[in-house]
Design an enzyme around this catalytic site. Structure first.
Site, PDB file in Angstrom:
ATOM      1  N   HIS A   4       8.618  -2.286  10.517  1.00  0.00           N
ATOM      2  CA  HIS A   4       7.680  -1.795  11.523  1.00  0.00           C
ATOM      3  C   HIS A   4       7.242  -2.840  12.551  1.00  0.00           C
ATOM      4  CE1 HIS A   4       4.901   0.872  13.239  1.00  0.00           C
ATOM      5  NE2 HIS A   4       3.927   0.853  12.367  1.00  0.00           N
ATOM      6  N   LYS A  22       2.810  26.013  12.318  1.00  0.00           N
ATOM      7  CA  LYS A  22       2.345  26.022  13.705  1.00  0.00           C
ATOM      8  C   LYS A  22       2.444  27.400  14.360  1.00  0.00           C
ATOM      9  CE  LYS A  22       6.662  24.125  15.604  1.00  0.00           C
ATOM     10  NZ  LYS A  22       7.250  22.942  16.266  1.00  0.00           N
ATOM     11  N   SER A  57      -4.218  23.826  19.191  1.00  0.00           N
ATOM     12  CA  SER A  57      -3.283  22.715  19.045  1.00  0.00           C
ATOM     13  C   SER A  57      -2.969  22.502  17.570  1.00  0.00           C
ATOM     14  CB  SER A  57      -3.897  21.438  19.628  1.00  0.00           C
ATOM     15  OG  SER A  57      -3.355  20.288  19.018  1.00  0.00           O
ATOM     16  N   PRO A  58      -1.683  22.538  17.176  1.00  0.00           N
ATOM     17  CA  PRO A  58      -1.351  22.311  15.764  1.00  0.00           C
ATOM     18  C   PRO A  58      -1.830  20.960  15.250  1.00  0.00           C
ATOM     19  CG  PRO A  58       0.511  23.325  16.880  1.00  0.00           C
ATOM     20  CD  PRO A  58      -0.493  22.974  17.946  1.00  0.00           C
ATOM     21  N   SER A  71      -2.986   7.548  15.281  1.00  0.00           N
ATOM     22  CA  SER A  71      -2.406   6.723  16.318  1.00  0.00           C
ATOM     23  C   SER A  71      -1.727   7.575  17.365  1.00  0.00           C
ATOM     24  CB  SER A  71      -1.419   5.736  15.708  1.00  0.00           C
ATOM     25  OG  SER A  71      -0.865   4.948  16.704  1.00  0.00           O
ATOM     26  N   THR A  96       0.599   1.479  20.645  1.00  0.00           N
ATOM     27  CA  THR A  96      -0.270   2.555  20.182  1.00  0.00           C
ATOM     28  C   THR A  96      -1.727   2.322  20.574  1.00  0.00           C
ATOM     29  OG1 THR A  96      -0.645   1.458  18.057  1.00  0.00           O
ATOM     30  CG2 THR A  96       1.173   3.051  18.174  1.00  0.00           C
TER      31      THR A  96
END
Length: 640
Positions: free
Chosen positions: A352, A434, A443-444, A469, A480
């Site tokens: 990462h 969804k 909004s899901p 994030s 982010t």
């Protein structure tokens, strides 16, 4: 630590990766037309297709000081008592009025406009969050994907070969910079981090790690790990042709056979160590024998590491656990890794430090979609002569003295202790997805976040300090920003859900208000107008000898960025799970995916009643649906 959302995009024009790769691939041309250039952006014809917008991407802005302080106060309000908030409000307003805050803001704005700095936070954040981080990367930093099962490839050698073969076109268009840049709402995103996808490695150094990118022309190989032993396989034939799937399958079978049944010394476990210890251990490895340095370099320079585990995970928790941490030995955590198990299941473990999840998601979707839709040229089918002209896989050996063996034994012990403190639960919730959320015009992502808040309220009778994030890649070198998902509106709604006297109609009104507030917080974060990165930057501008403003020592400051819920959405029909670890010792890692007909959460923690949180998530999801349906029915009835 990660947040992402990505879409598969692979329109590209062909450009060879290395001179001796003779396999030809025909990609649709993606040369820019005038109509394809978004307003305000320019194309750099010398940068390659992938990076053509890079120079004209906007710079990460520095928010107005008053805006950040206002948002900070708004986001801490639901997490504090009235008395705590009054004190923090006074401290924050004093900070806003102070000459020191104005000076720090001025310094930060000057940094942001410095032509030699492309992104004012990038170097600071990469060091603070990743390279300077000393705890082990596995559990604390790495993240994993579980691939959707492929019933046509249940043999591990065939599965591994197909994944590598489908990866090679993506490597080619990435390394040749012909990959089509990602866009969000027509705006191009920063593609700078894509260079770290292949032939790259993180290195343990003190006081802060480094990373190195290797020349793919000189290192056209992959490295397999089986029974803790490392094997190098070239990706071309002696004649210079790219290996077919069948030839790769032969080589993987050879690796499995060469590794045998006995495990080797788990040198890879060292990459799971504390970074300072791994720094010392790596020096000891290199000092003990030149063979070790050569083997390390072949591993580190490879296109990717492929871990061939001798396990057969079936349950969602088992395969998620295997992809997240494995046994800590048959791994090399400083690189991206494909993971293949003996039942043909597979996954990916992301390193990462140099990139967030969008590039690796795009890579994995490319691989899996290509295979699912038969869009990859696998080469000639296997025959009795397949692979007869290929050199045997080369074992990368290690010569270990007593010091090295001690480091390895301790690394295994530390890994077992750390991982043994954790647990994981996977909730594959099939009550709805969804499609139902969109039916209610919600909004899901906001819906799923509110379910989390309700579950946390059920468990702890208060809001959870929540990190979601949001990518800021529309800016140069953007990574982010935090969406502070616990709002006063979400708190009011959750309390209404737990109040048996409250009506569903009122709950639905509060729910929609909370959804709207979440969308506002998300929009701020995406625009680089969040709270956390700006306050981080201002603190970094305090010089030696100057006092740190009182806002940073206010208990509310640390309390409200102590991320009890570290959340992130990644949704893909080609993945069957994904996740990461908690970011604070008393918190939870809470990754999630939202499909048309299900929501899936992966929950990790230091054994903090993880199964209970799983239960409350399912309960909260069901109650939210029924509440919205009853409220809609009542509203419809009132109209009649």
């Amino acid at each position: 630590m990660l947040k992402f959302s990505s879409r598969l995009a692979s329109r590209s024009s062909r450009s060879p990766l290395v001179p001796h790769m003779s396999t030809k691939r025909n990609f649709k041309s993606s040369a820019s037309k005038k109509s394809d250039i978004p307003e305000g952006y320019a194309v750099d014809p010398t940068a390659g297709n992938m990076l053509r917008f890079q120079a004209s991407l906007p710079r990460l802005p520095v928010p107005a000081l008053s805006s950040t302080v206002h948002k900070y106060l708004e986001t801490i309000r639901p997490l504090l008592t009235d008395a705590e908030y009054a004190k923090s409000q006074a401290t924050a307003q004093e900070f806003l009025r102070s000459p020191q805050a104005a000076e720090l803001q001025k310094r930060l704005e000057a940094r942001a406009t410095d032509p030699s700095i492309k992104n004012w936070i990038a170097d600071w954040w990469n060091d603070a969050a990743y390279m300077g981080y000393r705890d082990p990367v596995v559990v604390y930093v790495s993240y994993f994907y579980v691939h959707l099962d492929d019933p046509r490839r249940r043999d591990p050698a065939k599965r591994a070969a197909s994944l590598i073969k489908a990866m090679l076109p993506f490597r080619e268009i990435t390394e040749s910079k012909q990959l089509e840049p990602e866009k969000v709402r027509g705006m191009p995103l920063c593609m700078d981090s894509y260079k770290w996808l292949f032939h790259a490695c993180r290195y343990p150094t003190k006081p802060s790690d480094t990373a190195k990118k290797f020349d793919p022309k000189a290192h056209n190989h992959v490295v397999f790990v089986r029974k803790n032993k490392f094997y190098e396989v070239l990706l071309t034939t002696p004649e210079g042709h790219e290996l077919s799937e069948a030839e790769l399958e032969v080589q993987v079978e050879r690796v499995i056979k060469m590794a045998g049944k006995e495990t080797g010394a788990p040198v890879g476990a060292l990459t799971a160590e504390n970074r300072d210890i791994w720094t010392d251990a790596r020096s000891a490895l290199i000092a003990s024998s030149p063979v070790n340095q050569k083997s390390l370099e072949r591993i580190e320079s490879s296109a990717i590491v492929v871990c061939l585990d001798d396990t057969t995970p079936v349950l969602r928790e088992d395969i998620s656990w295997s992809c997240w941490v494995g046994d800590g030995r048959n791994r090399f955590y400083d690189k991206h890794q494909l993971l293949v198990f003996d039942n043909g299941r597979s996954g990916f473990l992301g390193e990462h430090s140099c990139m967030d999840g969008t590039p690796t998601l795009r890579l994995n979707e490319f691989i899996l979609a290509s295979l699912a839709h038969n869009k990859v040229d696998l080469g000639a089918p296997r025959s009795s002569s397949t692979g007869t002209n290929l050199p045997q896989p080369a074992e990368l050996k290690f010569e270990l003295d007593a010091t090295c063996k001690k480091y390895i034994n301790e690394a295994c012990q530390h890994f077992d202790e750390l991982v043994g403190q954790h647990d994981m639960q996977v909730l594959h919730y099939e009550g709805y997805g969804k499609n139902l959320m969109k039916k209610f015009k919600a909004s899901p992502d906001a819906w799923a976040q509110l379910v989390k808040q309700l579950a946390f309220h059920k468990m702890f009778n208060r809001p959870g300090v929540t990190y979601e994030s949001c990518q800021t890649r529309k800016y140069q070198q953007g990574r982010t920003e935090v969406i502070r998902s616990a709002s006063s509106e979400s708190k009011e709604w959750a309390e209404a859900m737990l109040n048996s006297e409250e009506s569903d109609e009122r709950r639905a009104v509060l729910f929609r208000r909370a959804v709207s507030r979440h969308l506002q917080y998300a929009a701020w974060a995406a625009d680089g107008q969040g709270v956390d990165r700006h306050l981080f930057g201002l603190k970094k501008m305090v010089r030696d000898g100057e006092s740190v403003p009182a806002i940073y020592s206010d208990p509310a400051f640390s309390k409200t960025n102590h991320w009890e819920l570290s959340t992130s959405q990644l949704s893909s029909k080609y993945l069957d799970g994904w996740g990461y670890g908690e970011v604070v010792t008393d918190g939870y890692g809470l990754s999630y995916s939202i499909d048309d007909h299900y929501i899936r959460w992966t929950i990790t923690s230091l054994k903090r009643n993880t199964a209970e949180l799983k239960h409350y998530l399912a309960e909260a999801a069901t109650e939210t649906r029924f509440m919205m349906e009853r409220a809609a029915a009542a509203e419809q009835k009132a109209k009649l």
